[in-house]
Structure formats: C-alpha cells, structure tokens
Design a protein around this motif. Structure first.
Motif, mmCIF file in Angstrom:
data_model
loop_
_atom_site.group_PDB
_atom_site.id
_atom_site.type_symbol
_atom_site.label_atom_id
_atom_site.label_comp_id
_atom_site.label_asym_id
_atom_site.label_seq_id
_atom_site.Cartn_x
_atom_site.Cartn_y
_atom_site.Cartn_z
ATOM 1 N N SER A 73 0.719 -1.123 0.056
ATOM 2 C CA SER A 73 -0.058 -0.051 0.019
ATOM 3 C C SER A 73 0.847 1.145 -0.012
ATOM 4 O O SER A 73 0.531 2.216 -0.613
ATOM 5 N N ALA A 74 1.940 1.213 0.851
ATOM 6 C CA ALA A 74 2.755 2.397 0.594
ATOM 7 C C ALA A 74 3.338 2.564 -0.697
ATOM 8 O O ALA A 74 3.630 3.730 -1.072
ATOM 9 N N CYS A 75 3.896 1.382 -1.128
ATOM 10 C CA CYS A 75 4.304 1.422 -2.540
ATOM 11 C C CYS A 75 3.531 2.294 -3.567
ATOM 12 O O CYS A 75 3.764 3.150 -4.281
ATOM 13 N N GLN A 76 2.322 1.725 -3.654
ATOM 14 C CA GLN A 76 1.234 2.289 -4.378
ATOM 15 C C GLN A 76 0.744 3.630 -4.098
ATOM 16 O O GLN A 76 0.298 4.486 -4.882
ATOM 17 N N ALA A 77 1.072 4.220 -2.978
ATOM 18 C CA ALA A 77 0.721 5.565 -2.520
ATOM 19 C C ALA A 77 2.056 6.466 -3.124
ATOM 20 O O ALA A 77 1.764 7.726 -3.175
ATOM 21 N N GLY A 78 2.842 5.839 -3.252
ATOM 22 C CA GLY A 78 4.128 6.564 -4.034
ATOM 23 C C GLY A 78 5.231 6.987 -3.201
ATOM 24 O O GLY A 78 6.292 7.774 -3.491
ATOM 25 N N ALA A 79 5.180 6.399 -1.921
ATOM 26 C CA ALA A 79 6.513 6.387 -0.989
ATOM 27 C C ALA A 79 7.800 6.084 -1.779
ATOM 28 O O ALA A 79 7.871 5.115 -2.545
ATOM 29 N N ASP A 80 8.673 6.815 -1.522
ATOM 30 C CA ASP A 80 10.324 6.573 -1.842
ATOM 31 C C ASP A 80 11.221 5.780 -1.018
ATOM 32 O O ASP A 80 11.946 5.077 -1.367
ATOM 33 N N LEU A 81 10.693 6.117 0.390
ATOM 34 C CA LEU A 81 11.425 5.215 1.352
ATOM 35 C C LEU A 81 10.350 4.749 2.541
ATOM 36 O O LEU A 81 9.659 5.696 2.795
ATOM 37 N N LEU A 82 10.658 3.704 2.925
ATOM 38 C CA LEU A 82 9.525 3.322 3.988
ATOM 39 C C LEU A 82 10.205 2.590 5.129
ATOM 40 O O LEU A 82 11.375 1.697 4.872
ATOM 41 N N THR A 83 10.033 2.865 6.242
ATOM 42 C CA THR A 83 10.480 2.270 7.435
ATOM 43 C C THR A 83 9.858 0.893 8.151
ATOM 44 O O THR A 83 8.451 1.039 8.139
ATOM 45 N N ILE A 84 10.434 0.033 8.452
ATOM 46 C CA ILE A 84 9.996 -0.962 9.255
ATOM 47 C C ILE A 84 10.774 -0.989 10.484
ATOM 48 O O ILE A 84 11.695 -0.524 10.316
ATOM 49 N N HIS A 85 10.581 -1.960 11.508
ATOM 50 C CA HIS A 85 11.406 -2.269 12.791
ATOM 51 C C HIS A 85 11.969 -3.575 12.268
ATOM 52 O O HIS A 85 11.484 -4.588 12.016
ATOM 53 N N LEU A 86 13.472 -3.308 12.530
ATOM 54 C CA LEU A 86 14.193 -4.534 12.589
ATOM 55 C C LEU A 86 13.968 -5.574 13.426
ATOM 56 O O LEU A 86 14.036 -6.740 13.076
ATOM 57 N N SER A 87 13.303 -5.219 14.643
ATOM 58 C CA SER A 87 13.002 -6.207 15.621
ATOM 59 C C SER A 87 11.885 -7.104 15.019
ATOM 60 O O SER A 87 11.408 -7.972 15.821
ATOM 61 N N GLY A 88 11.096 -6.691 14.160
ATOM 62 C CA GLY A 88 10.235 -7.653 13.561
ATOM 63 C C GLY A 88 10.428 -8.937 13.153
ATOM 64 O O GLY A 88 9.774 -9.874 12.613
ATOM 65 N N GLY A 89 12.176 -8.805 12.986
ATOM 66 C CA GLY A 89 12.577 -10.182 12.579
ATOM 67 C C GLY A 89 12.887 -10.200 11.023
ATOM 68 O O GLY A 89 12.596 -9.625 9.979
ATOM 69 N N LYS A 90 13.519 -11.452 10.869
ATOM 70 C CA LYS A 90 13.965 -11.788 9.357
ATOM 71 C C LYS A 90 12.871 -11.924 8.313
ATOM 72 O O LYS A 90 12.946 -11.418 7.284
ATOM 73 N N ARG A 91 11.848 -12.693 8.728
ATOM 74 C CA ARG A 91 10.694 -13.089 7.745
ATOM 75 C C ARG A 91 9.780 -11.809 7.422
ATOM 76 O O ARG A 91 9.646 -11.638 6.454
ATOM 77 N N MET A 92 9.633 -11.036 8.466
ATOM 78 C CA MET A 92 8.859 -9.635 8.445
ATOM 79 C C MET A 92 9.604 -8.713 7.346
ATOM 80 O O MET A 92 9.092 -8.349 6.523
#
Ligand code: C5P
Length: 234
Positions: A74-93
């Motif tokens: 959804s973020a990509c479709q909105a047109g974001a150039d850079l998105l953050t996730i938490h690394l503590s979400g782990g490898k698969r996430m």
C-alpha cells in the motif's frame, strides 16, 4: 552526498504544506510520519510528490510478515520513496517488505529501524548491554534480509559501515549544537559529525520546523552537510 530530510510532524495537511513551501528548492526530501499520515491518509504522499519532494514514509511497521507485506504494498502504491519497518520484526517480516520493494523495481527503498534515537543506555526493557552493540547486531541481520538501509543514531554509523558497508544509514536525532536542548531525543549528534561518521541521510524535524526562519535553518544545515562532505573527500 548525504541528503537532508525534513520531518513534517504536523497534524494537518495545511500546516505541513505551509512548511513544505518554505523549504521547497532547498531540501530534497520530506518525512511523513504517523502524526500526519493518520490525520491525512496516503494522499498526502502525492501532495508532496507534486511539490517536487521525495517522500520518506516513516511508519515504522511492526506486525506479522503477511500484514507488513500488505502495508508495504500500500505504501508503494501511495508513491512513497522510502519506507521504514522495525528490524525487531525479524528476518521473515523484513524479507517480506524487501520482496515488495524488489517486485516494484526497488522504486521504494526499505529501511529498518534499529534502536530509536530517543532511547538512552539502560532504558530498553530487558536489555542492559550497550545500545551500540545491539544496533550493530541488528545491522548484521539487516544486511542479510534484503533491506536497503538502517535507521540509527549518528553514534552507531561508523561501526555499521564497518560491519555492513552495503547498508545505507539514516540518522535522526540531529541537533545543531551538542549541548543544546534535545527535546525527547537522547542519542543526538550535529549534522557535521553525522556526515563525517558516514551517514547517508539526516532527518531533522524541530530544529527546522520550529525555527523562526525554517528556510534559512534548512539552508544552514545543507551548508554544514556540504562542508562536511568536502572535509570527508579531502
Ligand atoms: O524533531 P526531531 O528532529 O527530533 O525529529 C526527528 C524525526 O525523526 C521525528 O519525525 C521522528 O519520528 C523521526 N525518527 C526518530 N528516531 C528514529 C526514527 C525516526 O527520531 N529512530
């Protein structure tokens, strides 16, 4: 060249756009964070793109892999150039988010948040070691999970660049003077020092948005970045 991102932490599009207009042409990136995104929704991304900015969508996603995959899409479709996730979400996430980026020609980069710059030593629940060691450990993981970069304080950049040189470093907690009030931030650094440490992106909010003249404040930080880059390349 390290790039400046201005965090537009406002709760209306009007206030955010007013500030954005003041820094147009001086700053390449704006950050849309939770405050503005929750108030205005994904269409705010296109507003800033139309003004000529690249958009850093700082949503710091943390959920099960399938949910983060959907949100990244959804973020990509909105047109974001850079998105953050938490690394503590782990490898698969993290791998799911990185896969969304790859399937869209990596148009939207994925950066993993390590330890928030508002944390100081001893404040993290269940961890008594050095925060820089924890960030380094997270960088090792991140370098194998397909993400493009890591969000960390300026104090950790040098170590990360040695451990995982392919990771881009994005640094919040930027303050103009070392001993000046740092608001809620704890692991702070000046723009010059962050650039000399090797940071690739500097995120600055209040030192610009709360300045009497935000355009001049942004220009001064840009000048400091340029000067530090010159020093670095000597
Ligand atoms: O006003 P200030 O310069 O402290 O703003 C820093 C910006 O960087 C805020 O929008 C904040 O959400 C963001 N950020 C941070 N620490 C992180 C990731 C993002 O401060 N680890």
């Amino acid at each position: 060249m390290a790039e400046l991102i201005v965090a537009l932490d406002f709760n209306t599009a009007d206030d955010a756009c007013k500030l954005a207009k003041k820094i147009q042409g001086v700053v390449p990136w704006v950050k849309v964070g939770l405050e503005l995104f929750i108030a205005e929704g994904p269409q705010i991304v296109q507003k800033f793109k139309a003004m000529g900015f690249k958009v850093f969508l700082d949503l710091k996603l943390y959920d099960i892999p399938n949910t983060v995959k959907g949100a990244a899409l959804s973020a990509c479709q909105a047109g974001a150039d850079l998105l953050t996730i938490h690394l503590s979400g782990g490898k698969r996430m993290c791998e799911e988010a990185a896969a969304v980026s790859r399937s869209h020609h990596e148009r939207m980069k994925i950066f993993g948040v390590s330890v928030l710059t508002s944390f100081e030593e001893g404040e993290l629940v269940g961890y008594t070691g050095k925060l820089s060691d924890l960030v380094e450990m997270m960088a090792k993981g991140a370098s194998q999970w397909g993400v493009h970069g890591i969000v960390c304080s300026g104090h950790e950049v040098e170590k990360i660049k040695k451990t995982a040189p392919q990771l881009l470093c994005l640094t919040p907690g930027i303050r103009l003077e070392e001993n000046k009030t740092s608001d809620d931030q704890r692991r702070v650094m000046t723009p010059r020092k962050a650039v000399l440490a090797g940071s690739d992106f500097l995120v600055v909010g209040r030192p610009i948005t709360k300045a009497d003249d935000p355009r001049s404040a942004a220009q001064a930080i840009n000048d400091e970045i340029t000067e530090a880059m010159r020093e670095l390349n000597k």
